[in-house]
Scaffold this motif. Structure first.
Motif, mmCIF file in Angstrom:
data_model
loop_
_atom_site.group_PDB
_atom_site.id
_atom_site.type_symbol
_atom_site.label_atom_id
_atom_site.label_comp_id
_atom_site.label_asym_id
_atom_site.label_seq_id
_atom_site.Cartn_x
_atom_site.Cartn_y
_atom_site.Cartn_z
ATOM 1 N N PHE A 131 4.255 0.625 -10.706
ATOM 2 C CA PHE A 131 4.289 1.720 -10.295
ATOM 3 C C PHE A 131 5.746 2.579 -10.740
ATOM 4 N N VAL A 132 6.671 1.644 -10.841
ATOM 5 C CA VAL A 132 7.486 2.582 -11.982
ATOM 6 C C VAL A 132 7.716 1.977 -13.547
ATOM 7 N N GLU A 133 6.850 1.706 -13.863
ATOM 8 C CA GLU A 133 5.774 0.853 -14.600
ATOM 9 C C GLU A 133 4.890 2.182 -15.321
ATOM 10 N N GLY A 134 4.181 2.714 -13.748
ATOM 11 C CA GLY A 134 3.382 4.196 -14.861
ATOM 12 C C GLY A 134 2.312 3.800 -14.762
ATOM 13 N N ARG A 135 1.802 1.993 -13.593
ATOM 14 C CA ARG A 135 0.939 1.885 -14.656
ATOM 15 C C ARG A 135 -0.225 1.915 -12.886
ATOM 16 N N LEU A 136 0.401 3.288 -12.318
ATOM 17 C CA LEU A 136 -1.694 3.561 -10.715
ATOM 18 C C LEU A 136 -1.912 4.548 -10.743
ATOM 19 N N ALA A 137 -2.653 4.601 -10.784
ATOM 20 C CA ALA A 137 -3.391 6.267 -10.306
ATOM 21 C C ALA A 137 -4.402 5.705 -9.404
ATOM 22 N N VAL A 138 -4.083 6.949 -8.535
ATOM 23 C CA VAL A 138 -5.114 7.029 -7.587
ATOM 24 C C VAL A 138 -6.357 8.023 -7.164
ATOM 25 N N GLU A 139 -7.089 7.046 -7.133
ATOM 26 C CA GLU A 139 -8.742 8.268 -7.349
ATOM 27 C C GLU A 139 -9.786 7.959 -5.849
ATOM 28 N N HIS A 189 0.912 -1.167 0.110
ATOM 29 C CA HIS A 189 -0.241 0.189 -0.061
ATOM 30 C C HIS A 189 0.595 1.328 -0.296
ATOM 31 N N PHE A 190 0.470 2.491 -0.469
ATOM 32 C CA PHE A 190 1.079 3.765 -0.639
ATOM 33 C C PHE A 190 0.798 3.778 0.781
ATOM 34 N N VAL A 191 1.998 4.983 1.646
ATOM 35 C CA VAL A 191 1.986 4.769 2.759
ATOM 36 C C VAL A 191 1.184 6.148 3.319
ATOM 37 N N THR A 192 0.488 6.330 4.126
ATOM 38 C CA THR A 192 -0.120 7.491 4.704
ATOM 39 C C THR A 192 0.227 8.122 6.434
ATOM 40 N N PRO A 193 -0.058 8.893 7.403
ATOM 41 C CA PRO A 193 0.525 9.047 7.866
ATOM 42 C C PRO A 193 -0.185 7.799 9.083
ATOM 43 N N GLN A 194 -1.102 7.774 8.755
ATOM 44 C CA GLN A 194 -1.691 6.025 9.654
ATOM 45 C C GLN A 194 -0.967 5.422 9.494
ATOM 46 N N VAL A 195 -0.218 4.340 10.398
ATOM 47 C CA VAL A 195 0.263 3.440 10.410
ATOM 48 C C VAL A 195 -0.145 1.896 9.759
ATOM 49 N N ASP A 196 0.640 1.598 9.040
ATOM 50 C CA ASP A 196 -0.447 0.941 8.077
ATOM 51 C C ASP A 196 -1.724 0.520 7.816
ATOM 52 N N HIS A 197 -1.605 1.636 6.586
ATOM 53 C CA HIS A 197 -3.107 1.956 6.220
ATOM 54 C C HIS A 197 -3.000 3.092 5.130
ATOM 55 N N GLY A 198 -3.752 3.362 4.093
ATOM 56 C CA GLY A 198 -3.452 3.210 2.731
ATOM 57 C C GLY A 198 -3.467 3.201 1.729
ATOM 58 N N PRO A 199 -3.987 3.673 0.545
ATOM 59 C CA PRO A 199 -4.080 3.613 -0.698
ATOM 60 C C PRO A 199 -3.675 1.753 -1.000
ATOM 61 N N ILE A 200 -4.756 0.921 -0.992
ATOM 62 C CA ILE A 200 -3.912 -0.322 -1.272
ATOM 63 C C ILE A 200 -3.385 -0.711 -2.809
ATOM 64 N N ILE A 201 -2.686 -1.390 -3.011
ATOM 65 C CA ILE A 201 -1.702 -1.559 -4.344
ATOM 66 C C ILE A 201 -2.237 -2.835 -5.019
#
Ligand code: GRF
Length: 208
Positions: free
Chosen positions: A181-189, A134-146
């Motif tokens: 991520f490095v291939e630019g295949r992720l978008a967060v909405e 997941h992307f990291v947010t200030p909340q631990v072990d939480h954030g947009p799931i990849i």
């Protein structure tokens, strides 16, 4: 080519899986908050730049985070990958790298954030367990799931057998998520990650 900086605290097996995956990216550095992190040996033997920002040398979290950020910045990161990095990062640090820092966690989030995930999964009697990138947010072990990978929990499973089977999946799914991520295949909405990659859904299927 994009630069990845990997942060570790211990064994470093996920870092090793990322390095061995031959991604279309450069592992620019491996940084540890502990001088005795076992994974540093593999990183050094692989010829990767290695740095230690020893947490014991800093009196406050802010000072540690600032030193860590300075070390990371020296390697011009496009992505910071936490790989068993056992240190909670401050909100300012996380916001600075927002959308550019990912983590792997050994549970199917949002179930079982924090420690001892395999023990807790057994105690709860869940039938599926696994790991989450997941992307990291200030909340631990939480954030947009990849990405997630699930395994089924067997009657004979122990904490150790579950940990081993989840770890196998971690080594598969973390390099894959970083590739996306490095291939630019992720978008967060609106906090939801969309993956535009062939086979993305199949890659996350449950192991029996
Ligand atoms: C992994 O289970 C990872 O999910 C968790 O810490 C463990 C690190 O293992 N965050 P390793 O250092 O990558 O071998």
């Amino acid at each position: 080519m994009k630069n990845i900086v990997i942060l570790i605290s211990g064994r470093g097996s996920n870092m090793e899986a990322i390095v061995r995956a031959g991604l279309p990216a450069r592992v620019a550095a491996v940084i540890s908050n502990r001088a005795d992190a076992e994974g540093l040996k593999f990183a050094a033997q692989s010829g990767l730049p290695v740095e230690v920002v020893d947490e014991r040398e800093f009196s406050s979290r802010g000072a540690f985070d600032a030193a860590l950020e300075a070390a990371i910045e020296r390697h011009s990161p496009d992505l910071v990958a936490l790989a068993g990095f056992m240190r909670i990062l401050g909100g300012d640090f996380v916001r600075h790298y927002s959308g550019r820092v990912v983590n792997i966690h050994p549970s199917l989030l949002p179930a079982f954030p924090g420690l001892h995930t395999h023990r807790r999964a057994l105690q709860e009697g869940v039938k599926l367990h696994g790991c989450t990138v997941h992307f990291v947010t200030p909340q631990v072990d939480h954030g947009p799931i990849i990405a997630q990978a699930a395994i089924s929990v067997r009657a004979v499973d122990t904490e150790a057998t579950l940990a081993a089977r989840v770890l196998q999946q971690e080594h598969r799914v973390y390099p894959l998520a970083i590739r996306w991520f490095v291939e630019g295949r992720l978008a967060v909405e609106n906090g939801i990650v969309r993956v535009d990659a062939p086979g993305a859904r199949q890659a996350l299927l449950v192991e029996e």
